[in-house]
Design an enzyme around this catalytic site. Sequence first.
Site, PDB file in Angstrom:
ATOM      1  N   ILE A   1      41.356  45.745  42.456  1.00 30.40           N
ATOM      2  CA  ILE A   1      40.896  45.410  43.814  1.00 30.40           C
ATOM      3  C   ILE A   1      39.794  46.390  44.236  1.00 30.40           C
ATOM      4  O   ILE A   1      38.811  46.014  44.872  1.00 30.40           O
ATOM      5  CB  ILE A   1      42.074  45.412  44.818  1.00 30.40           C
ATOM      6  CG1 ILE A   1      43.202  44.506  44.302  1.00 30.40           C
ATOM      7  CG2 ILE A   1      41.610  44.940  46.193  1.00 30.40           C
ATOM      8  CD1 ILE A   1      44.505  44.600  45.072  1.00 30.40           C
TER       9      ILE A   1
ATOM     10  N   ASP B   1      41.747  63.404  39.741  1.00 27.90           N
ATOM     11  CA  ASP B   1      42.980  63.027  40.416  1.00 27.90           C
ATOM     12  C   ASP B   1      42.872  63.364  41.899  1.00 27.90           C
ATOM     13  O   ASP B   1      42.458  64.475  42.256  1.00 27.90           O
ATOM     14  CB  ASP B   1      44.126  63.832  39.783  1.00 27.90           C
ATOM     15  CG  ASP B   1      45.484  63.280  40.173  1.00 27.90           C
ATOM     16  OD1 ASP B   1      45.646  62.836  41.324  1.00 27.90           O
ATOM     17  OD2 ASP B   1      46.385  63.318  39.311  1.00 27.90           O
TER      18      ASP B   1
ATOM     19  N   TYR C   1      58.430  51.339  44.893  1.00 25.88           N
ATOM     20  CA  TYR C   1      57.002  51.044  45.098  1.00 25.88           C
ATOM     21  C   TYR C   1      56.731  50.767  46.573  1.00 25.88           C
ATOM     22  O   TYR C   1      55.887  51.406  47.203  1.00 25.88           O
ATOM     23  CB  TYR C   1      56.576  49.845  44.226  1.00 25.88           C
ATOM     24  CG  TYR C   1      55.215  49.312  44.611  1.00 25.88           C
ATOM     25  CD1 TYR C   1      54.079  50.095  44.436  1.00 25.88           C
ATOM     26  CD2 TYR C   1      55.076  48.038  45.170  1.00 25.88           C
ATOM     27  CE1 TYR C   1      52.827  49.622  44.814  1.00 25.88           C
ATOM     28  CE2 TYR C   1      53.828  47.561  45.543  1.00 25.88           C
ATOM     29  CZ  TYR C   1      52.703  48.364  45.370  1.00 25.88           C
ATOM     30  OH  TYR C   1      51.474  47.892  45.755  1.00 25.88           O
TER      31      TYR C   1
ATOM     32  N   PHE D   1      49.320  40.505  50.090  1.00 26.48           N
ATOM     33  CA  PHE D   1      50.290  39.637  49.430  1.00 26.48           C
ATOM     34  C   PHE D   1      49.882  39.586  47.950  1.00 26.48           C
ATOM     35  O   PHE D   1      49.604  40.636  47.387  1.00 26.48           O
ATOM     36  CB  PHE D   1      50.429  38.314  50.195  1.00 26.48           C
ATOM     37  CG  PHE D   1      51.312  38.527  51.418  1.00 26.48           C
ATOM     38  CD1 PHE D   1      50.887  39.341  52.466  1.00 26.48           C
ATOM     39  CD2 PHE D   1      52.598  38.004  51.489  1.00 26.48           C
ATOM     40  CE1 PHE D   1      51.715  39.627  53.548  1.00 26.48           C
ATOM     41  CE2 PHE D   1      53.433  38.280  52.561  1.00 26.48           C
ATOM     42  CZ  PHE D   1      52.993  39.095  53.586  1.00 26.48           C
ATOM     43  N   ASN D   2      49.829  38.437  47.285  1.00 29.90           N
ATOM     44  CA  ASN D   2      49.599  38.471  45.836  1.00 29.90           C
ATOM     45  C   ASN D   2      48.110  38.408  45.473  1.00 29.90           C
ATOM     46  O   ASN D   2      47.511  37.330  45.470  1.00 29.90           O
ATOM     47  CB  ASN D   2      50.365  37.337  45.158  1.00 29.90           C
ATOM     48  CG  ASN D   2      51.856  37.610  45.145  1.00 29.90           C
ATOM     49  OD1 ASN D   2      52.474  37.804  46.189  1.00 29.90           O
ATOM     50  ND2 ASN D   2      52.439  37.659  43.969  1.00 29.90           N
TER      51      ASN D   2
HETATM   52  N1  UDP Z   1      56.797  35.501  37.602  1.00 26.67           N
HETATM   53  C1  UDP Z   1      57.386  34.739  36.601  1.00 26.67           C
HETATM   54  N2  UDP Z   1      57.163  35.127  35.313  1.00 26.67           N
HETATM   55  C2  UDP Z   1      56.391  36.203  34.974  1.00 26.67           C
HETATM   56  C3  UDP Z   1      55.798  36.963  36.018  1.00 26.67           C
HETATM   57  C4  UDP Z   1      56.036  36.578  37.329  1.00 26.67           C
HETATM   58  O1  UDP Z   1      58.088  33.762  36.835  1.00 26.67           O
HETATM   59  O2  UDP Z   1      56.257  36.521  33.788  1.00 26.67           O
HETATM   60  C5  UDP Z   1      57.043  35.109  39.001  1.00 26.67           C
HETATM   61  C6  UDP Z   1      57.733  36.189  39.821  1.00 26.67           C
HETATM   62  O3  UDP Z   1      59.132  35.996  39.763  1.00 26.67           O
HETATM   63  C7  UDP Z   1      57.174  35.950  41.208  1.00 26.67           C
HETATM   64  C8  UDP Z   1      55.794  35.366  40.967  1.00 26.67           C
HETATM   65  O4  UDP Z   1      55.779  34.924  39.611  1.00 26.67           O
HETATM   66  O5  UDP Z   1      57.931  34.986  41.874  1.00 26.67           O
HETATM   67  C9  UDP Z   1      54.685  36.358  41.174  1.00 26.67           C
HETATM   68  O6  UDP Z   1      54.979  37.522  40.430  1.00 26.67           O
HETATM   69  P1  UDP Z   1      53.925  38.686  40.233  1.00 26.67           P
HETATM   70  O7  UDP Z   1      54.545  39.695  39.330  1.00 26.67           O
HETATM   71  O8  UDP Z   1      52.616  38.102  39.827  1.00 26.67           O
HETATM   72  O9  UDP Z   1      53.720  39.282  41.692  1.00 26.67           O
HETATM   73  P2  UDP Z   1      54.798  39.857  42.761  1.00 26.67           P
HETATM   74  O10 UDP Z   1      55.174  38.693  43.617  1.00 26.67           O
HETATM   75  O11 UDP Z   1      55.930  40.444  41.999  1.00 26.67           O
HETATM   76  O12 UDP Z   1      54.003  40.880  43.509  1.00 26.67           O
END
Ligand code: UDP
Length: 341
Positions: free
Chosen positions: A17, A59, A149, A177-178
């Site tokens: 990012i 760092d 985290y 969010f994601n």
């Molecule tokens: N997910 C999944 N398989 C994977 C990685 C992630 O089914 O190998 C699902 C995970 O359970 C979540 C969504 O994808 O519901 C997004 O996960 P990610 O790790 O990308 O982001 P997070 O929501 O954990 O920040």
Amino acid sequence: MPRKEKAVLVTGGAGYIGSHTVRQLVEHHRDCGVVVLDTLERGHAESILDPEVKLFTGDMADQEVVEEVFTTFQIEAVIHFAAYTYVGESVTEPLKYYRNNTAAPLTILEAMQRHGCKQFIFSSTAATYGNPVATPITEEHPQQPINPYGASKLMLEQIIRDCESAWGLRAVFLRYFNASGCAPDAAIGEDHDPETHLIPLILMAISGERENITVFGENYETPDGTCVRDYIHVLDLANAHLKALDYLDKGGATVACNLGTGKGVSVREMLAIAEAVTGTKVPVVYGERRPGDPAELVADPARAKAILGWEAEYTDVTEIVATAWKWMTGPAKGRYTNVKR
Ligand code: UDP
């Protein structure tokens, strides 16, 4: 003494990012230089495209390098990305997370206080909310993180609020969010090792880089049984940081803003979208739930619009996945290394 060049300091500017934000800063924030401080432990020097950007490899906990940054440049504001971001790793190695995400930035904050720099933009996270008790999630939602985290980021929010009371620091907490997608020209992108995020993992299963993708749980209380997330394009995230800078420049007080589209997409829907974008079937395995995964995380992004004038432009997940696919299959990704420059 010659006047120091004004600059914005971006910690973690060689990360996913961070590098997209640095690129936008260079393009749109022309009255100020851009300085990056990054260990390059998980970031990539190659992701900083503009030679005008000064990269300090070091760092943020190291007082010597931080002081060098603040004495070389007149730092007007800090955009703070540098952090560890693996939820699973934070559970098994919590101290690593509290040291890097909570304690290390104190060196930056101390330098800011010493040098009279009072504007801070912080990469916070939806993980500070924990298991949602209401959806979509507003900034008023209780913050009860369920992993180190999220806790490590929430603690820094608190520290920053205390600095506001004590010496007038003003901050914007951007609760992502994601994060997903890549620069549409595919010149920079997402490259984590190990990769844990859904979209790149699906695309790696499609390209044959991985055997398959495991769906973590199909018995959630969601419309199709798989987890629902709010996928926000990295360029939209980057743009929010520029808007947050403007907000602080105009004297804005400390505020937290969610960054999401407000639209939920399930894992199953994402598989179908990736198949449509690539024209290839995804090899899927259905597995157990991943510990710590809430069923649904969707933002209410209204405050970011009201306060920062920010709104997601990438509202179509298909387009987000298309940018990620272009990056993954393009030539630039292969040029990323972990060699320090
Ligand atoms: N997910 C999944 N398989 C994977 C990685 C992630 O089914 O190998 C699902 C995970 O359970 C979540 C969504 O994808 O519901 C997004 O996960 P990610 O790790 O990308 O982001 P997070 O929501 O954990 O920040």
